[in-house]
Motif scaffolding. Structure first.
Motif, PDB file in Angstrom:
ATOM      1  N   ALA A   1       0.834  -1.203   0.000  1.00  0.00           N
ATOM      2  CA  ALA A   1       0.000   0.000   0.000  1.00  0.00           C
ATOM      3  C   ALA A   1       0.872   1.258   0.000  1.00  0.00           C
ATOM      4  N   LYS A   2       1.926   1.246   0.811  1.00  0.00           N
ATOM      5  CA  LYS A   2       2.839   2.383   0.868  1.00  0.00           C
ATOM      6  C   LYS A   2       3.506   2.610  -0.480  1.00  0.00           C
ATOM      7  N   ALA A   3       3.901   1.527  -1.143  1.00  0.00           N
ATOM      8  CA  ALA A   3       4.586   1.634  -2.433  1.00  0.00           C
ATOM      9  C   ALA A   3       3.705   2.295  -3.488  1.00  0.00           C
ATOM     10  N   ARG A   4       2.405   2.145  -3.369  1.00  0.00           N
ATOM     11  CA  ARG A   4       1.498   2.740  -4.352  1.00  0.00           C
ATOM     12  C   ARG A   4       1.519   4.269  -4.277  1.00  0.00           C
ATOM     13  N   PHE A   5       1.897   4.805  -3.136  1.00  0.00           N
ATOM     14  CA  PHE A   5       1.980   6.258  -2.983  1.00  0.00           C
ATOM     15  C   PHE A   5       3.382   6.798  -3.266  1.00  0.00           C
ATOM     16  N   GLY A   6       4.329   5.903  -3.486  1.00  0.00           N
ATOM     17  CA  GLY A   6       5.731   6.290  -3.586  1.00  0.00           C
ATOM     18  C   GLY A   6       6.013   7.290  -4.699  1.00  0.00           C
ATOM     19  N   HIS A   7       6.892   8.240  -4.395  1.00  0.00           N
ATOM     20  CA  HIS A   7       7.334   9.232  -5.381  1.00  0.00           C
ATOM     21  C   HIS A   7       8.824   9.040  -5.619  1.00  0.00           C
ATOM     22  N   ILE A   8       9.228   9.144  -6.871  1.00  0.00           N
ATOM     23  CA  ILE A   8      10.612   8.872  -7.247  1.00  0.00           C
ATOM     24  C   ILE A   8      11.612   9.764  -6.521  1.00  0.00           C
ATOM     25  N   ASP A   9      11.181  10.960  -6.106  1.00  0.00           N
ATOM     26  CA  ASP A   9      12.106  11.906  -5.479  1.00  0.00           C
ATOM     27  C   ASP A   9      12.148  11.801  -3.961  1.00  0.00           C
ATOM     28  N   GLY A  10      11.386  10.890  -3.376  1.00  0.00           N
ATOM     29  CA  GLY A  10      11.571  10.665  -1.961  1.00  0.00           C
ATOM     30  C   GLY A  10      10.337  10.731  -1.082  1.00  0.00           C
ATOM     31  N   ASP A  11      10.615  10.789   0.217  1.00  0.00           N
ATOM     32  CA  ASP A  11       9.590  10.591   1.230  1.00  0.00           C
ATOM     33  C   ASP A  11       8.630  11.762   1.386  1.00  0.00           C
ATOM     34  N   HIS A  12       9.124  12.994   1.314  1.00  0.00           N
ATOM     35  CA  HIS A  12       8.238  14.138   1.512  1.00  0.00           C
ATOM     36  C   HIS A  12       7.135  14.177   0.442  1.00  0.00           C
TER      37      HIS A  12
ATOM     38  N   VAL B   1      20.676  15.007  -0.414  1.00  0.00           N
ATOM     39  CA  VAL B   1      19.334  14.825   0.133  1.00  0.00           C
ATOM     40  C   VAL B   1      19.118  15.797   1.293  1.00  0.00           C
ATOM     41  N   ILE B   2      17.859  16.178   1.498  1.00  0.00           N
ATOM     42  CA  ILE B   2      17.451  16.804   2.750  1.00  0.00           C
ATOM     43  C   ILE B   2      16.793  15.741   3.602  1.00  0.00           C
ATOM     44  N   TYR B   3      16.784  15.955   4.909  1.00  0.00           N
ATOM     45  CA  TYR B   3      16.192  14.961   5.795  1.00  0.00           C
ATOM     46  C   TYR B   3      15.489  15.646   6.963  1.00  0.00           C
ATOM     47  N   ASN B   4      14.504  14.937   7.531  1.00  0.00           N
ATOM     48  CA  ASN B   4      13.782  15.438   8.697  1.00  0.00           C
ATOM     49  C   ASN B   4      14.480  15.097   9.998  1.00  0.00           C
ATOM     50  N   GLU B   5      14.876  13.819  10.123  1.00  0.00           N
ATOM     51  CA  GLU B   5      15.339  13.324  11.408  1.00  0.00           C
ATOM     52  C   GLU B   5      16.708  12.672  11.317  1.00  0.00           C
ATOM     53  N   TYR B   6      17.470  12.860  12.381  1.00  0.00           N
ATOM     54  CA  TYR B   6      18.746  12.171  12.565  1.00  0.00           C
ATOM     55  C   TYR B   6      18.503  11.133  13.654  1.00  0.00           C
ATOM     56  N   VAL B   7      18.585   9.853  13.303  1.00  0.00           N
ATOM     57  CA  VAL B   7      18.222   8.771  14.214  1.00  0.00           C
ATOM     58  C   VAL B   7      19.478   8.046  14.669  1.00  0.00           C
ATOM     59  N   LEU B   8      19.689   7.995  15.984  1.00  0.00           N
ATOM     60  CA  LEU B   8      20.852   7.326  16.554  1.00  0.00           C
ATOM     61  C   LEU B   8      20.462   5.936  17.043  1.00  0.00           C
ATOM     62  N   THR B   9      21.022   4.912  16.402  1.00  0.00           N
ATOM     63  CA  THR B   9      20.866   3.531  16.867  1.00  0.00           C
ATOM     64  C   THR B   9      22.258   2.909  16.834  1.00  0.00           C
ATOM     65  N   SER B  10      22.363   1.646  16.466  1.00  0.00           N
ATOM     66  CA  SER B  10      23.688   1.048  16.302  1.00  0.00           C
ATOM     67  C   SER B  10      24.408   1.665  15.105  1.00  0.00           C
ATOM     68  N   ARG B  11      23.631   2.228  14.180  1.00  0.00           N
ATOM     69  CA  ARG B  11      24.157   3.019  13.065  1.00  0.00           C
ATOM     70  C   ARG B  11      23.421   4.355  13.066  1.00  0.00           C
ATOM     71  N   ASN B  12      24.031   5.355  12.448  1.00  0.00           N
ATOM     72  CA  ASN B  12      23.392   6.661  12.349  1.00  0.00           C
ATOM     73  C   ASN B  12      22.563   6.718  11.069  1.00  0.00           C
ATOM     74  N   PHE B  13      21.283   7.016  11.216  1.00  0.00           N
ATOM     75  CA  PHE B  13      20.379   7.072  10.068  1.00  0.00           C
ATOM     76  C   PHE B  13      19.796   8.473   9.914  1.00  0.00           C
ATOM     77  N   ILE B  14      19.477   8.838   8.686  1.00  0.00           N
ATOM     78  CA  ILE B  14      18.641   9.999   8.423  1.00  0.00           C
ATOM     79  C   ILE B  14      17.321   9.486   7.860  1.00  0.00           C
ATOM     80  N   ARG B  15      16.215  10.035   8.375  1.00  0.00           N
ATOM     81  CA  ARG B  15      14.889   9.511   8.034  1.00  0.00           C
ATOM     82  C   ARG B  15      14.003  10.620   7.467  1.00  0.00           C
ATOM     83  N   THR B  16      13.130  10.228   6.563  1.00  0.00           N
ATOM     84  CA  THR B  16      12.267  11.132   5.785  1.00  0.00           C
ATOM     85  C   THR B  16      13.160  12.019   4.924  1.00  0.00           C
ATOM     86  N   VAL B  17      13.564  11.468   3.797  1.00  0.00           N
ATOM     87  CA  VAL B  17      14.564  12.109   2.942  1.00  0.00           C
ATOM     88  C   VAL B  17      13.989  12.395   1.552  1.00  0.00           C
TER      89      VAL B  17
END
Length: 222
Positions: free
Chosen positions: A37-48, A158-174
């Motif tokens: 269902a999520k993939a049906r809304f997907g845009h080639i340029d990213g999450d926003h 890329v631009i990103y919304n969040e910097y997520v700290l776990t065992s690796r550093n992630f950027i989310r909503t890009v």
């Protein structure tokens, strides 16, 4: 969600995307269906822009909670996004600012939205290094795109919304952006005299040089 082009994007874009939680739900017992269902809304340029597609569909379906349920969309998040937009529109009306948008059929419709988001998130940019990982601009933190992202490629910038700290550093909503937009929209921040030495700086130097060459050619033609 139309472009509120008269309102400063540092406030309007960041309000919409920072106050609204993740609009997708992924129940344990229906993860495959939720991902489809999520993939049906997907845009080639990213999450926003994927989120924007969801909002458009939500409005086109008369804000129907049943539609949200069937498409694994968080109805409360959609209602929150709608409330934020209404509030911003009221602020604009209060200050007699024009509410306008690029026509949906215009080839620059999504480009202008990405530029507007960059105007709000110009400090939250990461650059893809030759090694295959990303570095955040200026502070040079090694980060990776969060597995939940909608991109099917790894953009250079890329631009990103969040910097997520776990065992690796992630950027989310890009979202994919272009390097030349950085020096157009936020030249004060991308002043290379105050920029750490890194591959991003070298790429920006090339973009500034290209811009100067273009200006020189234009002057010569006159």
């Amino acid at each position: 969600m139309h472009l509120l082009t008269s309102l400063p994007w540092t406030s309007s874009v960041k309000l919409i995307f920072s106050l609204v939680p993740n609009c997708f739900v992924r129940p344990r017992e229906a993860q495959k269906a939720a991902d489809e269902a999520k993939a049906r809304f997907g845009h080639i340029d990213g999450d926003h822009l994927t989120l924007l597609n969801v909002y458009h569909a939500y409005k086109q379906n008369q804000e129907d909670p049943q539609w949200c349920y069937e498409n694994f969309v968080n109805a409360r998040a959609m209602k929150s996004a709608d409330n934020v937009r209404v509030q911003l529109a009221r602020i604009m009306a209060r200050f007699n600012l024009k509410l306008c948008s690029t026509d949906f059929n215009n080839r620059d419709y999504y480009v202008n939205i990405r530029k507007a988001m960059l105007a709000g998130y110009f400090m939250q940019v990461a650059h893809l290094e030759r090694t295959g990982h990303y570095l955040t601009v200026k502070d040079n933190q090694v980060v990776h795109l969060h597995p939940s992202n909608c991109l099917d490629h790894k953009p250079e910038w890329v631009i990103y919304n969040e910097y997520v700290l776990t065992s690796r550093n992630f950027i989310r909503t890009v979202t994919d952006i272009r390097g030349e937009w950085l020096i157009d929209i936020a030249p004060h921040y991308y002043d290379l005299t105050n920029f750490p030495n890194c591959e991003a700086k070298r790429q920006l130097e090339k973009l500034y040089k290209k811009r100067e060459n273009f200006k020189e050619e234009s002057r010569n033609r006159k």
